[in-house]
Design an enzyme around this catalytic site. Structure first.
Site, PDB file in Angstrom:
ATOM      1  N   ASP A  57       7.634  -4.278  -1.048  1.00 10.96           N
ATOM      2  CA  ASP A  57       8.092  -4.790   0.248  1.00 10.96           C
ATOM      3  C   ASP A  57       9.612  -4.752   0.391  1.00 10.96           C
ATOM      4  OD1 ASP A  57       5.529  -5.209   1.084  1.00 10.96           O
ATOM      5  OD2 ASP A  57       5.512  -7.360   0.725  1.00 10.96           O
ATOM      6  N   ARG A 111       6.158 -10.357  12.983  1.00  7.53           N
ATOM      7  CA  ARG A 111       4.972 -10.637  12.175  1.00  7.53           C
ATOM      8  C   ARG A 111       5.360 -11.327  10.865  1.00  7.53           C
ATOM      9  NH1 ARG A 111       2.028  -5.774  10.336  1.00  7.53           N
ATOM     10  NH2 ARG A 111       1.217  -7.424   9.031  1.00  7.53           N
ATOM     11  N   ARG A 153      -5.246   1.739   2.732  1.00  2.00           N
ATOM     12  CA  ARG A 153      -5.581   0.322   2.596  1.00  2.00           C
ATOM     13  C   ARG A 153      -7.093   0.096   2.521  1.00  2.00           C
ATOM     14  NH1 ARG A 153      -0.984  -3.260   4.669  1.00  2.00           N
ATOM     15  NH2 ARG A 153      -1.522  -4.278   2.737  1.00  2.00           N
ATOM     16  N   CYS A 192      -0.418  -3.232   8.458  1.00  2.00           N
ATOM     17  CA  CYS A 192       0.657  -2.241   8.462  1.00  2.00           C
ATOM     18  C   CYS A 192       0.062  -0.841   8.397  1.00  2.00           C
ATOM     19  CB  CYS A 192       1.595  -2.470   7.284  1.00  2.00           C
ATOM     20  SG  CYS A 192       2.543  -3.962   7.493  1.00  2.00           S
ATOM     21  N   LYS A 235       5.537 -15.937   3.859  1.00  2.00           N
ATOM     22  CA  LYS A 235       4.371 -15.496   4.634  1.00  2.00           C
ATOM     23  C   LYS A 235       3.151 -15.340   3.724  1.00  2.00           C
ATOM     24  CE  LYS A 235       3.828 -10.880   5.701  1.00  2.00           C
ATOM     25  NZ  LYS A 235       2.492 -10.396   5.359  1.00  2.00           N
ATOM     26  N   ASN A 236       3.356 -14.666   2.590  1.00  2.00           N
ATOM     27  CA  ASN A 236       2.213 -14.304   1.758  1.00  2.00           C
ATOM     28  C   ASN A 236       1.660 -15.473   0.932  1.00  2.00           C
ATOM     29  OD1 ASN A 236       2.337 -11.808   2.838  1.00  2.00           O
ATOM     30  ND2 ASN A 236       3.244 -10.792   1.046  1.00  2.00           N
TER      31      ASN A 236
HETATM   32  C1  UD1 Z   1      -0.022  -7.730  -0.539  1.00  2.00           C
HETATM   33  C2  UD1 Z   1       1.028  -8.266   0.393  1.00  2.00           C
HETATM   34  C3  UD1 Z   1       1.959  -7.147   0.823  1.00  2.00           C
HETATM   35  C4  UD1 Z   1       2.498  -6.388  -0.381  1.00  2.00           C
HETATM   36  C5  UD1 Z   1       1.387  -5.991  -1.336  1.00  2.00           C
HETATM   37  C6  UD1 Z   1       1.903  -5.407  -2.641  1.00  2.00           C
HETATM   38  C7  UD1 Z   1      -0.121 -10.056   1.539  1.00  2.00           C
HETATM   39  C8  UD1 Z   1      -0.700 -10.562   2.818  1.00  2.00           C
HETATM   40  N1  UD1 Z   1       0.378  -8.830   1.558  1.00  2.00           N
HETATM   41  O1  UD1 Z   1      -0.778  -6.776   0.208  1.00  2.00           O
HETATM   42  O2  UD1 Z   1       3.037  -7.741   1.552  1.00  2.00           O
HETATM   43  O3  UD1 Z   1       3.133  -5.225   0.068  1.00  2.00           O
HETATM   44  O4  UD1 Z   1       0.578  -7.118  -1.668  1.00  2.00           O
HETATM   45  O5  UD1 Z   1       2.766  -6.293  -3.246  1.00  2.00           O
HETATM   46  O6  UD1 Z   1      -0.086 -10.768   0.546  1.00  2.00           O
HETATM   47  N2  UD1 Z   1      -6.131  -1.350  -3.097  1.00  2.00           N
HETATM   48  C9  UD1 Z   1      -7.275  -0.604  -3.296  1.00  2.00           C
HETATM   49  N3  UD1 Z   1      -8.468  -1.152  -2.967  1.00  2.00           N
HETATM   50  C10 UD1 Z   1      -8.586  -2.393  -2.437  1.00  2.00           C
HETATM   51  C11 UD1 Z   1      -7.423  -3.144  -2.233  1.00  2.00           C
HETATM   52  C12 UD1 Z   1      -6.204  -2.607  -2.596  1.00  2.00           C
HETATM   53  O7  UD1 Z   1      -7.207   0.533  -3.765  1.00  2.00           O
HETATM   54  O8  UD1 Z   1      -9.721  -2.825  -2.174  1.00  2.00           O
HETATM   55  C13 UD1 Z   1      -4.843  -0.761  -3.460  1.00  2.00           C
HETATM   56  C14 UD1 Z   1      -3.876  -0.620  -2.277  1.00  2.00           C
HETATM   57  O9  UD1 Z   1      -4.193   0.506  -1.481  1.00  2.00           O
HETATM   58  C15 UD1 Z   1      -2.562  -0.496  -2.989  1.00  2.00           C
HETATM   59  C16 UD1 Z   1      -2.759  -1.401  -4.224  1.00  2.00           C
HETATM   60  O10 UD1 Z   1      -4.146  -1.648  -4.328  1.00  2.00           O
HETATM   61  O11 UD1 Z   1      -2.356   0.819  -3.430  1.00  2.00           O
HETATM   62  C17 UD1 Z   1      -2.058  -2.723  -4.136  1.00  2.00           C
HETATM   63  O12 UD1 Z   1      -2.262  -3.292  -2.858  1.00  2.00           O
HETATM   64  P1  UD1 Z   1      -2.541  -4.845  -2.684  1.00  2.00           P
HETATM   65  O13 UD1 Z   1      -1.903  -5.593  -3.803  1.00  2.00           O
HETATM   66  O14 UD1 Z   1      -3.999  -5.042  -2.441  1.00  2.00           O
HETATM   67  O15 UD1 Z   1      -1.770  -5.161  -1.341  1.00  2.00           O
HETATM   68  P2  UD1 Z   1      -2.186  -6.275  -0.344  1.00  2.00           P
HETATM   69  O16 UD1 Z   1      -2.814  -7.394  -1.102  1.00  2.00           O
HETATM   70  O17 UD1 Z   1      -2.915  -5.695   0.813  1.00  2.00           O
END
Ligand code: UD1
Length: 422
Positions: free
Chosen positions: A309, A402, A122, A117, A22-23
């Site tokens: 995950d 999803r 987020r 989620c 998916k990712n």
């Molecule tokens: C992606 C994956 C998700 C997985 C996650 C961590 C996709 C579509 N989803 O989610 O399945 O669980 O990586 O491996 O690829 N953060 C901030 N500020 C931001 C963005 C992120 O503080 O602007 C923080 C988040 O709250 C979290 C950390 O960074 O604590 C890591 O999250 P992130 O790697 O961004 O997760 P996703 O990319 O949303």
């Protein structure tokens, strides 16, 4: 609303084939915006998040055709809008990845706060910081975020926290910047490396994807990538890992085919430390339930650490190991709430704070009625229900759909007693 009815406690056996990640697929759909011609993507999982990404792109003017069972052809050359659909974006976090290529190509993107989620805050501060460093302006207008940049410029950006989606979004944008973009303390997930590999095959200049430092030599705003071969989605390591955990708990003999065991090294060492023997081939894994399990502590980390995950499925596993385990979720806040339902199934769990829990095992689980809170915890409930004695009902199956294609059919193939009902 559909639900799963599961009768648990039965041994599982047989073979299961893993689908595309998916990712990885979601990001390739978004990457199509950078191409002058249609791109073909193969091994795409038929899951709800992909359907949402397809709708989003079509809403902007892209033409998407399903060309085979799991193959899509995407022509984003005719995109004429850059305001992301409100309803889809509010429900679907990965829509934010489109900001990178759209901003680089059109100079303006607007979107509401991206949902997804339900765990944690987020936030999007890292997207804002990264794009601002590349010369974009950010503002909030009419309940929408707006990014604008006539020309994105080179930058040297250090991540405060390594984020998967932000790394990919900035990398996609950087392909069309004027100058060099360096991303430091970037995320290293295999899906990022796979994305860069395909972009490079089409003319992008990206070095270091899959490591903490990624350097992108921008081609300039008016350049476009040219696809010269189809892109193949890599196997979904989270689906494969979930089956490996399920097999460790319940299988007399389970073979997991079409996976990349090297992407699951951290899970495999955890299972082995608990007493599970995992057989590993080049693109398959074999597993069966050992006589006893030993408890162990779990700490989620960015790749190559233990994936957040798989935290929920692995916590179900820990309810069946002997002794005390600590679960420490370091990536997201609020990703332990599903444990309340595991407790109602008979698990002995103390949730210490939003990041840590103590699990005492082994405890028999009993079937009950539950609601899937998000896709990963939803699958963990399916695993728990298969371990539990008796009947369980899992509502809100949309969350599981999803991320996992026809999961109940794959489970039935290995003997699980699971039924989808309306
Ligand atoms: C992606 C994956 C998700 C997985 C996650 C961590 C996709 C579509 N989803 O989610 O399945 O669980 O990586 O491996 O690829 N953060 C901030 N500020 C931001 C963005 C992120 O503080 O602007 C923080 C988040 O709250 C979290 C950390 O960074 O604590 C890591 O999250 P992130 O790697 O961004 O997760 P996703 O990319 O949303």
């Amino acid at each position: 609303m559909e639900k799963f009815i599961i009768h648990g406690g039965e041994p599982l056996a047989g073979e299961v084939t893993i689908g595309g990640a998916k990712n990885h697929a979601l990001k390739l759909f978004a990457a199509s915006v950078l191409f002058e011609d249609p791109i073909t993507i193969q091994n795409v999982p038929l899951i709800e998040d992909i359907f949402r990404m397809k709708e989003l792109l079509e809403g902007l003017g892209a033409k998407i055709t399903k060309t085979g069972q799991n193959d899509f052809c995407i022509d984003s050359s005719g995109i004429f809008r850059t305001d992301l659909d409100r309803e889809i974006t509010k429900r679907f976090r990965a829509s934010v990845v489109l900001v990178g290529p759209l901003l680089a190509r059109f100079g303006r993107v607007s979107l509401p706060h991206p949902g997804g989620c339900v765990f944690g805050e987020r936030p999007i501060d890292l997207f804002i910081a990264g794009f601002e460093q590349m010369g974009a302006q950010f503002k909030e207008k009419d309940d929408c975020y707006v990014f604008e940049a006539d020309n994105l410029r080179g930058a040297d950006f250090t991540f405060r926290i390594p984020s998967v989606t932000v790394t990919e979004t900035l990398m996609l944008a950087a392909v069309l910047t004027e100058g060099k973009v360096t991303l430091r303390n970037a995320a290293c997930e295999p899906e990022i490396e796979a994305l860069a590999h395909y972009l490079n095959s089409a003319g992008a200049k990206i070095r270091g994807a899959g490591t903490q430092t990624i350097v992108i030599e921008g081609l300039g705003k008016h350049a476009r990538l040219k696809s010269n071969k189809p892109s193949q989605i890599i196997p979904d390591r989270i689906e494969a890992g979930s089956f490996l955990i399920l097999g460790s708990l319940l299988a007399t003999d389970l073979r997991i085919k079409k996976c990349r065991p090297e992407h699951l090294a951290s899970l495999i060492v955890h299972l082995e430390a608990a007493g599970v023997n995992v057989e590993v081939g080049s693109d398959w894994m074999g597993v069966c339930r050992p006589e006893t399990f030993t408890s162990l502590d779990l700490k989620t980390r960015e790749y190559p650490g233990f994936p957040t995950d798989l935290q929920a499925p692995f916590s179900v596993f820990l309810t069946q190991t002997k002794g005390k385990s600590q679960v420490f979720e370091t990536v997201f806040d609020g990703r332990l709430e599903y444990m309340i339902d595991l407790k109602r199934m008979g698990a002995e769990i103390t949730i210490c704070d939003p990041h840590r829990a103590i699990i005492l095992g082994p405890t028999p689980l009993h079937g009950r009625e539950m609601e899937s809170p998000d896709l990963r915890a939803g699958l963990a409930f399916v695993i728990a229900a298969l371990v539990a004695k008796g009947r369980s009902t899992i509502h809100n199956v949309y969350q599981i759909d999803r991320g996992y294609e026809r999961i109940e059919e794959k489970l039935k193939q290995i003997n699980a007693n699971i039924k989808r009902v309306d």
